[in-house]
Design a protein around this motif. Structure first.
Motif, PDB file in Angstrom:
ATOM      1  N   GLU A 113      -0.622   3.427  14.735  1.00 21.12           N
ATOM      2  CA  GLU A 113       0.424   3.613  13.735  1.00 21.12           C
ATOM      3  C   GLU A 113       0.598   5.107  13.467  1.00 21.12           C
ATOM      4  OE1 GLU A 113       2.305   1.387  12.561  1.00 21.12           O
ATOM      5  OE2 GLU A 113       1.288  -0.528  12.946  1.00 21.12           O
ATOM      6  N   ARG A 114       1.548   5.443  12.593  1.00 10.12           N
ATOM      7  CA  ARG A 114       1.741   6.845  12.222  1.00 10.12           C
ATOM      8  C   ARG A 114       0.525   7.317  11.435  1.00 10.12           C
ATOM      9  NH1 ARG A 114       3.070   7.690   6.959  1.00 10.12           N
ATOM     10  NH2 ARG A 114       3.618   5.859   5.707  1.00 10.12           N
ATOM     11  N   ILE A 115       0.289   8.607  11.466  1.00 10.55           N
ATOM     12  CA  ILE A 115      -0.866   9.158  10.771  1.00 10.55           C
ATOM     13  C   ILE A 115      -0.718   8.961   9.269  1.00 10.55           C
ATOM     14  CG2 ILE A 115       0.206  11.442  10.669  1.00 10.55           C
ATOM     15  CD1 ILE A 115      -2.601  12.614  10.855  1.00 10.55           C
ATOM     16  N   LEU A 116      -1.813   8.658   8.599  1.00 12.15           N
ATOM     17  CA  LEU A 116      -1.783   8.478   7.154  1.00 12.15           C
ATOM     18  C   LEU A 116      -1.535   9.821   6.468  1.00 12.15           C
ATOM     19  CD1 LEU A 116      -4.692   5.925   6.697  1.00 12.15           C
ATOM     20  CD2 LEU A 116      -2.248   5.494   6.643  1.00 12.15           C
ATOM     21  N   PRO A 117      -0.850   9.818   5.312  1.00  9.94           N
ATOM     22  CA  PRO A 117      -0.422  11.076   4.687  1.00  9.94           C
ATOM     23  C   PRO A 117      -1.514  11.828   3.948  1.00  9.94           C
ATOM     24  CG  PRO A 117       0.318   9.210   3.385  1.00  9.94           C
ATOM     25  CD  PRO A 117      -0.296   8.639   4.633  1.00  9.94           C
ATOM     26  N   LEU A 118      -2.696  11.254   3.746  1.00 10.72           N
ATOM     27  CA  LEU A 118      -3.748  11.942   3.001  1.00 10.72           C
ATOM     28  C   LEU A 118      -4.414  12.979   3.895  1.00 10.72           C
ATOM     29  CD1 LEU A 118      -5.405   8.996   1.032  1.00 10.72           C
ATOM     30  CD2 LEU A 118      -3.444  10.428   0.423  1.00 10.72           C
ATOM     31  N   LYS A 119      -4.295  14.250   3.523  1.00 14.95           N
ATOM     32  CA  LYS A 119      -4.812  15.343   4.346  1.00 14.95           C
ATOM     33  C   LYS A 119      -6.169  15.813   3.833  1.00 14.95           C
ATOM     34  CE  LYS A 119      -0.024  16.745   5.108  1.00 14.95           C
ATOM     35  NZ  LYS A 119       0.977  17.832   4.976  1.00 14.95           N
ATOM     36  N   VAL A 120      -7.039  14.866   3.544  1.00 16.61           N
ATOM     37  CA  VAL A 120      -8.357  15.160   2.987  1.00 16.61           C
ATOM     38  C   VAL A 120      -9.426  14.510   3.851  1.00 16.61           C
ATOM     39  CG1 VAL A 120      -7.473  15.353   0.632  1.00 16.61           C
ATOM     40  CG2 VAL A 120      -8.257  13.133   1.474  1.00 16.61           C
ATOM     41  N   THR A 177      -7.486   4.163  -8.125  1.00 13.11           N
ATOM     42  CA  THR A 177      -6.077   4.488  -8.024  1.00 13.11           C
ATOM     43  C   THR A 177      -5.945   5.915  -7.498  1.00 13.11           C
ATOM     44  OG1 THR A 177      -6.018   5.227 -10.333  1.00 13.11           O
ATOM     45  CG2 THR A 177      -5.415   2.939  -9.880  1.00 13.11           C
ATOM     46  N   VAL A 178      -5.011   6.123  -6.598  1.00 14.36           N
ATOM     47  CA  VAL A 178      -4.881   7.408  -5.919  1.00 14.36           C
ATOM     48  C   VAL A 178      -3.443   7.910  -6.064  1.00 14.36           C
ATOM     49  CG1 VAL A 178      -5.015   8.586  -3.691  1.00 14.36           C
ATOM     50  CG2 VAL A 178      -6.705   6.835  -4.281  1.00 14.36           C
ATOM     51  N   TYR A 179      -3.318   9.192  -6.429  1.00 12.63           N
ATOM     52  CA  TYR A 179      -2.020   9.851  -6.527  1.00 12.63           C
ATOM     53  C   TYR A 179      -2.024  11.086  -5.631  1.00 12.63           C
ATOM     54  CZ  TYR A 179      -1.059   6.918 -10.597  1.00 12.63           C
ATOM     55  OH  TYR A 179      -0.857   5.840 -11.432  1.00 12.63           O
ATOM     56  N   VAL A 180      -0.884  11.365  -5.032  1.00 15.88           N
ATOM     57  CA  VAL A 180      -0.776  12.473  -4.076  1.00 15.88           C
ATOM     58  C   VAL A 180       0.328  13.423  -4.532  1.00 15.88           C
ATOM     59  CG1 VAL A 180      -0.438  13.128  -1.664  1.00 15.88           C
ATOM     60  CG2 VAL A 180      -1.484  10.928  -2.224  1.00 15.88           C
ATOM     61  N   GLY A 181       0.033  14.724  -4.463  1.00 14.44           N
ATOM     62  CA  GLY A 181       1.019  15.732  -4.810  1.00 14.44           C
ATOM     63  C   GLY A 181       0.631  17.080  -4.246  1.00 14.44           C
ATOM     64  N   GLY A 184       5.554  14.920 -10.407  1.00 14.74           N
ATOM     65  CA  GLY A 184       5.684  15.157  -8.981  1.00 14.74           C
ATOM     66  C   GLY A 184       4.658  14.421  -8.145  1.00 14.74           C
ATOM     67  N   PHE A 185       3.575  13.928  -8.780  1.00 13.40           N
ATOM     68  CA  PHE A 185       2.574  13.151  -8.050  1.00 13.40           C
ATOM     69  C   PHE A 185       3.045  11.699  -7.946  1.00 13.40           C
ATOM     70  CE2 PHE A 185       0.149  16.834  -8.559  1.00 13.40           C
ATOM     71  CZ  PHE A 185      -1.009  16.747  -7.807  1.00 13.40           C
ATOM     72  N   VAL A 186       2.798  11.096  -6.777  1.00 18.38           N
ATOM     73  CA  VAL A 186       3.231   9.719  -6.540  1.00 18.38           C
ATOM     74  C   VAL A 186       2.025   8.852  -6.207  1.00 18.38           C
ATOM     75  CG1 VAL A 186       5.526  10.394  -5.772  1.00 18.38           C
ATOM     76  CG2 VAL A 186       3.684  10.214  -4.099  1.00 18.38           C
ATOM     77  N   ARG A 187       2.120   7.616  -6.566  1.00 23.08           N
ATOM     78  CA  ARG A 187       1.036   6.661  -6.305  1.00 23.08           C
ATOM     79  C   ARG A 187       0.945   6.385  -4.815  1.00 23.08           C
ATOM     80  NH1 ARG A 187      -1.152   2.257  -9.350  1.00 23.08           N
ATOM     81  NH2 ARG A 187      -2.849   1.372  -8.109  1.00 23.08           N
ATOM     82  N   TYR A 188      -0.262   6.494  -4.282  1.00 24.61           N
ATOM     83  CA  TYR A 188      -0.493   6.208  -2.870  1.00 24.61           C
ATOM     84  C   TYR A 188      -0.830   4.728  -2.720  1.00 24.61           C
ATOM     85  CZ  TYR A 188      -2.848   6.045   1.660  1.00 24.61           C
ATOM     86  OH  TYR A 188      -3.228   5.717   2.931  1.00 24.61           O
ATOM     87  N   GLU A 189      -0.076   4.043  -1.863  1.00 21.87           N
ATOM     88  CA  GLU A 189      -0.245   2.596  -1.693  1.00 21.87           C
ATOM     89  C   GLU A 189      -0.769   2.227  -0.311  1.00 21.87           C
ATOM     90  OE1 GLU A 189       0.009   0.663  -4.125  1.00 21.87           O
ATOM     91  OE2 GLU A 189       1.315   1.630  -5.610  1.00 21.87           O
ATOM     92  N   GLY A 190      -1.120   3.218   0.513  1.00 27.06           N
ATOM     93  CA  GLY A 190      -1.544   2.937   1.876  1.00 27.06           C
ATOM     94  C   GLY A 190      -3.004   2.533   1.975  1.00 27.06           C
ATOM     95  N   PRO A 191      -3.497   2.381   3.207  1.00 22.96           N
ATOM     96  CA  PRO A 191      -4.900   2.003   3.425  1.00 22.96           C
ATOM     97  C   PRO A 191      -5.863   3.025   2.835  1.00 22.96           C
ATOM     98  CG  PRO A 191      -3.612   1.770   5.442  1.00 22.96           C
ATOM     99  CD  PRO A 191      -2.750   2.491   4.475  1.00 22.96           C
ATOM    100  N   LEU A 192      -7.007   2.535   2.334  1.00 22.38           N
ATOM    101  CA  LEU A 192      -8.065   3.373   1.779  1.00 22.38           C
ATOM    102  C   LEU A 192      -9.409   2.798   2.184  1.00 22.38           C
ATOM    103  CD1 LEU A 192      -6.763   3.993  -1.862  1.00 22.38           C
ATOM    104  CD2 LEU A 192      -7.134   5.754  -0.127  1.00 22.38           C
ATOM    105  N   PRO A 193     -10.464   3.630   2.179  1.00 24.88           N
ATOM    106  CA  PRO A 193     -11.798   3.083   2.435  1.00 24.88           C
ATOM    107  C   PRO A 193     -12.161   2.049   1.375  1.00 24.88           C
ATOM    108  CG  PRO A 193     -11.814   5.483   2.539  1.00 24.88           C
ATOM    109  CD  PRO A 193     -10.486   5.085   1.976  1.00 24.88           C
ATOM    110  N   LYS A 194     -12.942   1.079   1.745  1.00 20.86           N
ATOM    111  CA  LYS A 194     -13.382   0.067   0.787  1.00 20.86           C
ATOM    112  C   LYS A 194     -14.497   0.636  -0.085  1.00 20.86           C
ATOM    113  CE  LYS A 194     -12.166  -3.958   3.610  1.00 20.86           C
ATOM    114  NZ  LYS A 194     -12.661  -5.200   4.264  1.00 20.86           N
ATOM    115  N   VAL A 195     -14.299   0.588  -1.391  1.00 16.80           N
ATOM    116  CA  VAL A 195     -15.300   1.057  -2.355  1.00 16.80           C
ATOM    117  C   VAL A 195     -15.525  -0.046  -3.377  1.00 16.80           C
ATOM    118  CG1 VAL A 195     -14.748   3.500  -2.046  1.00 16.80           C
ATOM    119  CG2 VAL A 195     -13.533   2.178  -3.767  1.00 16.80           C
ATOM    120  N   PRO A 196     -16.721  -0.094  -4.003  1.00 10.96           N
ATOM    121  CA  PRO A 196     -17.051  -1.203  -4.917  1.00 10.96           C
ATOM    122  C   PRO A 196     -16.535  -0.995  -6.337  1.00 10.96           C
ATOM    123  CG  PRO A 196     -18.961   0.194  -4.633  1.00 10.96           C
ATOM    124  CD  PRO A 196     -17.890   0.764  -3.729  1.00 10.96           C
TER     125      PRO A 196
END
Length: 213
Positions: free
Chosen positions: A105-112, A181-185, A165-177
């Motif tokens: 798929e296309r690369i995920l937008p999180l550059k971390v 919630t993740v926001y990107v800006g 200007g920050f938007v909620r990230y709704e894509g795949p994330l690592p599974k954590v217990p």
């Protein structure tokens, strides 16, 4: 590529699709031809030259890279759809597109660094189990995190008041217990990237936030 850890799984063991991360990948390959090859160019999905080799005497078999045990670096942001441009000794050229058993798929937008999500989860679990021995009543509940990514990107985790200007990230994330919630800006301060390796604390939109480079 990229399935060999250390044994290659069968196609049935692989997912139907993968989302490349903003990260470095490494490639080893081998090509065999019945016709002598004069030159080979390995290109990334967006056309960036990754590796090339010229064979004055012609070659019918070679590894990529040619150094024993070496690797070719591939950036996820360049695309993992590698292509091989081959020129034969008779001057003819062919473009080879390797077929993989999965769909990229296309690369995920999180550059971390995605391992930071796992590190935060590990610390949260440690404090849950041993927190009383470290600091009575201390936990990560209610502590927002800032991940400082490439190209001025900020990723906020569990922040109660994300800046404008920050938007909620709704894509795949690592599974954590725990709930995350993740926001990107974009970077909110004029300062250059932080030099601290172990992290820092600063106010983001009026809320004290733990930062990780």
């Amino acid at each position: 590529m990229p399935f060999k850890f250390p044994k290659s799984p069968s196609p049935s063991d692989l997912p139907d699709r993968l989302f490349p991360l903003w990260a470095g990948y490494y490639l080893q390959a081998k090509f065999v031809s019945s016709i002598p090859i004069q030159s080979v160019w390995l290109l990334s999905g967006n056309g960036r030259l990754l590796w090339r080799r010229h064979y004055p005497e012609g070659a019918k078999e070679e590894t990529i890279p040619y150094q024993d045990g070496g690797w070719v670096g591939v950036k996820g942001q360049d695309g993992l759809y590698v292509r091989l441009l081959v020129r034969f000794m008779d001057g003819k050229e062919v473009l080879v597109r390797p077929n993989f058993p999965i769909h990229f798929e296309r690369i995920l937008p999180l550059k971390v660094d995605w391992l930071d999500f796992i590190r935060i989860a590990e610390v949260a679990n440690l404090l849950k189990v041993k927190g009383r021995e470290v600091w009575e009543g201390f936990s990560l509940d209610g502590i927002p995190f800032l991940l400082e990514g490439d190209e001025g990107q900020w990723v906020l985790i569990n922040h109660p008041k994300p800046p404008k200007g920050f938007v909620r990230y709704e894509g795949p994330l690592p599974k954590v217990p725990f709930k995350m919630t993740v926001y990107v800006g974009n970077r909110m301060t004029e300062n250059e990237r932080h030099d601290e390796i172990s992290g820092w604390v600063e106010k983001v939109n009026g809320v004290w936030t733990a930062g990780l480079r």
